[in-house]
Design an enzyme around this catalytic site. Structure first.
Site, PDB file in Angstrom:
ATOM      1  N   HIS A  35       0.517  -1.246   0.182  1.00  0.00           N
ATOM      2  CA  HIS A  35       0.596  -0.044   0.227  1.00  0.00           C
ATOM      3  C   HIS A  35       1.232   1.199   0.241  1.00  0.00           C
ATOM      4  O   HIS A  35       1.836   1.308   0.894  1.00  0.00           O
ATOM      5  CB  HIS A  35      -0.572  -0.140   1.318  1.00  0.00           C
ATOM      6  CG  HIS A  35      -2.134   1.091   1.534  1.00  0.00           C
ATOM      7  ND1 HIS A  35      -2.116   1.780   2.535  1.00  0.00           N
ATOM      8  CD2 HIS A  35      -2.780   1.319   0.630  1.00  0.00           C
ATOM      9  CE1 HIS A  35      -3.058   2.576   2.345  1.00  0.00           C
ATOM     10  NE2 HIS A  35      -3.417   2.860   0.528  1.00  0.00           N
ATOM     11  N   ARG A  36       0.920   1.935  -1.342  1.00  0.00           N
ATOM     12  CA  ARG A  36       1.555   3.278  -1.277  1.00  0.00           C
ATOM     13  C   ARG A  36       3.133   2.944  -0.883  1.00  0.00           C
ATOM     14  O   ARG A  36       3.638   3.476  -0.440  1.00  0.00           O
ATOM     15  CB  ARG A  36       1.188   4.348  -0.515  1.00  0.00           C
ATOM     16  CG  ARG A  36       0.364   4.695  -0.070  1.00  0.00           C
ATOM     17  CD  ARG A  36      -0.330   5.916   0.542  1.00  0.00           C
ATOM     18  NE  ARG A  36      -2.021   6.088   0.782  1.00  0.00           N
ATOM     19  CZ  ARG A  36      -2.384   6.553   2.073  1.00  0.00           C
ATOM     20  NH1 ARG A  36      -1.989   7.731   2.156  1.00  0.00           N
ATOM     21  NH2 ARG A  36      -4.017   6.785   2.272  1.00  0.00           N
ATOM     22  N   GLU A  62       1.123  -1.004  -4.761  1.00  0.00           N
ATOM     23  CA  GLU A  62       0.069   0.154  -5.129  1.00  0.00           C
ATOM     24  C   GLU A  62      -0.123   1.833  -4.827  1.00  0.00           C
ATOM     25  O   GLU A  62       0.586   1.458  -3.571  1.00  0.00           O
ATOM     26  CB  GLU A  62      -1.484  -0.509  -3.986  1.00  0.00           C
ATOM     27  CG  GLU A  62      -2.786   0.544  -4.117  1.00  0.00           C
ATOM     28  CD  GLU A  62      -2.846   1.710  -3.416  1.00  0.00           C
ATOM     29  OE1 GLU A  62      -4.292   2.273  -3.547  1.00  0.00           O
ATOM     30  OE2 GLU A  62      -1.524   1.969  -2.641  1.00  0.00           O
ATOM     31  N   ASP A  64      -0.699   5.973  -5.747  1.00  0.00           N
ATOM     32  CA  ASP A  64      -2.223   6.487  -6.801  1.00  0.00           C
ATOM     33  C   ASP A  64      -2.079   7.930  -7.510  1.00  0.00           C
ATOM     34  O   ASP A  64      -0.358   8.408  -7.146  1.00  0.00           O
ATOM     35  CB  ASP A  64      -2.667   7.849  -4.926  1.00  0.00           C
ATOM     36  CG  ASP A  64      -2.756   6.435  -3.653  1.00  0.00           C
ATOM     37  OD1 ASP A  64      -3.869   6.012  -3.945  1.00  0.00           O
ATOM     38  OD2 ASP A  64      -1.350   6.816  -2.967  1.00  0.00           O
ATOM     39  N   HIS A  77      -0.417  10.709  -3.079  1.00  0.00           N
ATOM     40  CA  HIS A  77      -2.298  10.211  -2.226  1.00  0.00           C
ATOM     41  C   HIS A  77      -3.260  11.219  -2.310  1.00  0.00           C
ATOM     42  O   HIS A  77      -4.436  11.292  -2.522  1.00  0.00           O
ATOM     43  CB  HIS A  77      -1.687   9.319  -1.201  1.00  0.00           C
ATOM     44  CG  HIS A  77      -3.253   8.924  -0.729  1.00  0.00           C
ATOM     45  ND1 HIS A  77      -4.262   9.573   0.362  1.00  0.00           N
ATOM     46  CD2 HIS A  77      -4.072   8.039  -0.502  1.00  0.00           C
ATOM     47  CE1 HIS A  77      -5.570   8.774   0.924  1.00  0.00           C
ATOM     48  NE2 HIS A  77      -5.276   8.141   0.044  1.00  0.00           N
ATOM     49  N   GLU A 163      -4.114   3.081  -9.203  1.00  0.00           N
ATOM     50  CA  GLU A 163      -5.454   3.141  -8.214  1.00  0.00           C
ATOM     51  C   GLU A 163      -5.388   5.118  -8.749  1.00  0.00           C
ATOM     52  O   GLU A 163      -4.555   6.067  -8.397  1.00  0.00           O
ATOM     53  CB  GLU A 163      -5.057   3.791  -7.020  1.00  0.00           C
ATOM     54  CG  GLU A 163      -7.084   4.712  -6.306  1.00  0.00           C
ATOM     55  CD  GLU A 163      -6.813   4.682  -4.739  1.00  0.00           C
ATOM     56  OE1 GLU A 163      -6.019   4.478  -4.211  1.00  0.00           O
ATOM     57  OE2 GLU A 163      -7.792   5.284  -5.365  1.00  0.00           O
ATOM     58  N   LYS A 165      -7.174   8.022  -8.410  1.00  0.00           N
ATOM     59  CA  LYS A 165      -7.639   9.228  -8.053  1.00  0.00           C
ATOM     60  C   LYS A 165      -9.006   9.955  -8.043  1.00  0.00           C
ATOM     61  O   LYS A 165      -8.029  10.680  -9.713  1.00  0.00           O
ATOM     62  CB  LYS A 165      -6.782  10.078  -7.190  1.00  0.00           C
ATOM     63  CG  LYS A 165      -6.286   9.522  -5.997  1.00  0.00           C
ATOM     64  CD  LYS A 165      -7.299   8.909  -4.784  1.00  0.00           C
ATOM     65  CE  LYS A 165      -6.779   8.171  -3.781  1.00  0.00           C
ATOM     66  NZ  LYS A 165      -6.766   7.523  -3.313  1.00  0.00           N
ATOM     67  N   ASP A 297      -0.057  -2.352   4.646  1.00  0.00           N
ATOM     68  CA  ASP A 297       1.240  -1.144   4.854  1.00  0.00           C
ATOM     69  C   ASP A 297       2.607  -1.602   5.515  1.00  0.00           C
ATOM     70  O   ASP A 297       4.006  -1.298   5.014  1.00  0.00           O
ATOM     71  CB  ASP A 297       1.267  -0.062   5.641  1.00  0.00           C
ATOM     72  CG  ASP A 297      -0.082   0.439   5.641  1.00  0.00           C
ATOM     73  OD1 ASP A 297      -0.636   1.494   3.631  1.00  0.00           O
ATOM     74  OD2 ASP A 297      -0.945   0.459   6.316  1.00  0.00           O
TER      75      ASP A 297
HETATM   76  O1  G3P Z   1      -6.420   0.819  -3.476  1.00  0.00           O
HETATM   77  C1  G3P Z   1      -6.704   0.483  -1.704  1.00  0.00           C
HETATM   78  C2  G3P Z   1      -6.663   1.699  -1.136  1.00  0.00           C
HETATM   79  O2  G3P Z   1      -5.358   2.967  -0.966  1.00  0.00           O
HETATM   80  C3  G3P Z   1      -7.673   2.940  -1.407  1.00  0.00           C
HETATM   81  O3  G3P Z   1      -7.720   3.943  -0.023  1.00  0.00           O
HETATM   82  O4  G3P Z   1      -6.897   6.396   0.640  1.00  0.00           O
HETATM   83  O5  G3P Z   1      -5.301   4.202   1.013  1.00  0.00           O
HETATM   84  O6  G3P Z   1      -6.039   5.255  -1.147  1.00  0.00           O
HETATM   85  P1  G3P Z   1      -6.997   4.605   0.014  1.00  0.00           P
HETATM   86 CA    CA Z   2      -4.636   4.295  -2.919  1.00  0.00          CA
END
Ligand code: G3P
Ligand code: CA
Length: 310
Positions: A35-36, A62, A64, A77, A163, A165, A297
């Site tokens: 995640h990120r 992953e 953004d 993000h 992802e 946005k 994470d």
């Molecule tokens: O892709 C899953 C998750 O990243 C979505 O929420 O706010 O962390 O981008 P967020």
């Molecule tokens: Ca995300």
């Protein structure tokens, strides 16, 4: 204790309980999605966070993606630059710090790494899990362009979960910007020959649908905070087979039914759940035969759990 991934015994029937406690039978590898990047150990969405996730054994990064004022795609993000950069110091006279009001050259002047030591967002510096040398490397890290991130992933022979946005503003503006975003994304993916290496997700399902129209070879996923009434119908209507569902949605009966129904739709359908960091919940998820992957994470922790349950 009520589990996030298996319905509470108060509600669950025996057949469901048996099914969910079975060890995964399918041949597909359980996906470890960072995640990120490895954002517990490095500034999120930077090239260092991506490299650390790769070293941790994640299958996919992953991150953004947003549009700048001059219509470039960058990996960041928040809608604004305040939390993860020194934009207020570098541009003290700006009236707002929205990503979409800065040009790429301005964004590239920002330090997107130093905040990590000051904030220690996951307490990992305090726990001694980030070395002084690593902290030194974070200073002055830049917000990467999408192109830089995809090139790194390509060089590593790795995978991306892009992802997109959601855009904001009047409908006509959003439509126009979405078209710019999708075409630039597709241009980059094609130029790097990465169609098979990218999963594109968004909370804006129309963007994923449109992307699939523009290139049906590209894999899309719907991001969902809440469980859906008829998940397979909904995925089919949006021309995708993957649901990226929130962990909190799984606490509901409908969420549990969503993962079971998507699983039953066939091997090509899948559900990934975000964001799971707790080791106990990771273990449950990895042995839950309805799930295909987790977004976390802590990719190194998930790698260890996946390896231990094989
Ligand atoms: O892709 C899953 C998750 O990243 C979505 O929420 O706010 O962390 O981008 P967020
Ligand atoms: Ca995300």
């Amino acid at each position: 204790m009520v589990s996030v991934f298996v319905r509470s015994p108060v509600h669950i029937n025996w057949r469901c309980r048996l099914e969910t406690s079975m060890v995964r039978e399918r041949q597909k590898k359980f996906l470890n999605i960072a995640h990120r990047g490895a954002r517990s150990l490095a500034p999120e969405n930077t090239l260092i966070a991506g490299k650390k996730a790769y070293e941790a054994g994640a299958d996919m990064w992953e991150f953004d993606v947003q549009l700048t004022a001059d219509r470039e795609l960058v990996v960041v993000h928040d809608r604004t630059l305040n939390r993860t950069t020194n934009a207020e110091e570098v541009f003290p006279d700006r009236t707002n710090y929205r990503v979409d009001s800065f040009d790429l050259t301005e964004i590239k002047q920002l330090d997107a790494g130093s905040w990590f030591e000051a904030e220690d967002p996951f307490g990992e510096i305090n726990r001694g899990n980030v070395s002084p040398a690593e902290l030194q490397d974070f200073l002055g890290m830049k917000i990467p362009s999408l192109s830089e991130v995809l090139k790194l992933i390509k060089d590593l022979g790795w995978k991306a979960n892009v992802e997109l946005k959601p855009l904001e503003g009047p409908a006509a503006t959003v439509e126009n910007l979405a078209s710019v975003m999708l075409r630039e994304l597709l241009r980059l993916i094609k130029s790097l020959d990465m169609v098979d290496d990218v999963l594109v997700s968004s909370f804006d399902h129309s963007m994923v649908r449109e992307l699939r129209k523009l290139n049906p070879d590209l894999t899309g996923a719907l991001l969902q905070k809440e469980a859906i009434a008829r998940p397979v119908e909904y995925l089919d209507a949006n021309d995708v087979k993957i649901l990226n569902l929130s962990a909190s949605a799984l606490e509901t009966d409908r969420g549990f039914n969503n993962i079971r129904e998507v699983d039953r739709a066939g091997e090509e359908y899948g559900v990934n759940v975000w964001t799971v960091n707790d080791p106990g919940k990771m273990k449950e998820a990895v042995s839950n035969k309805y799930l295909d992957g987790l977004i976390t994470d802590y990719p190194a922790r998930l790698s260890g759990i996946i390896a231990g349950q094989r």
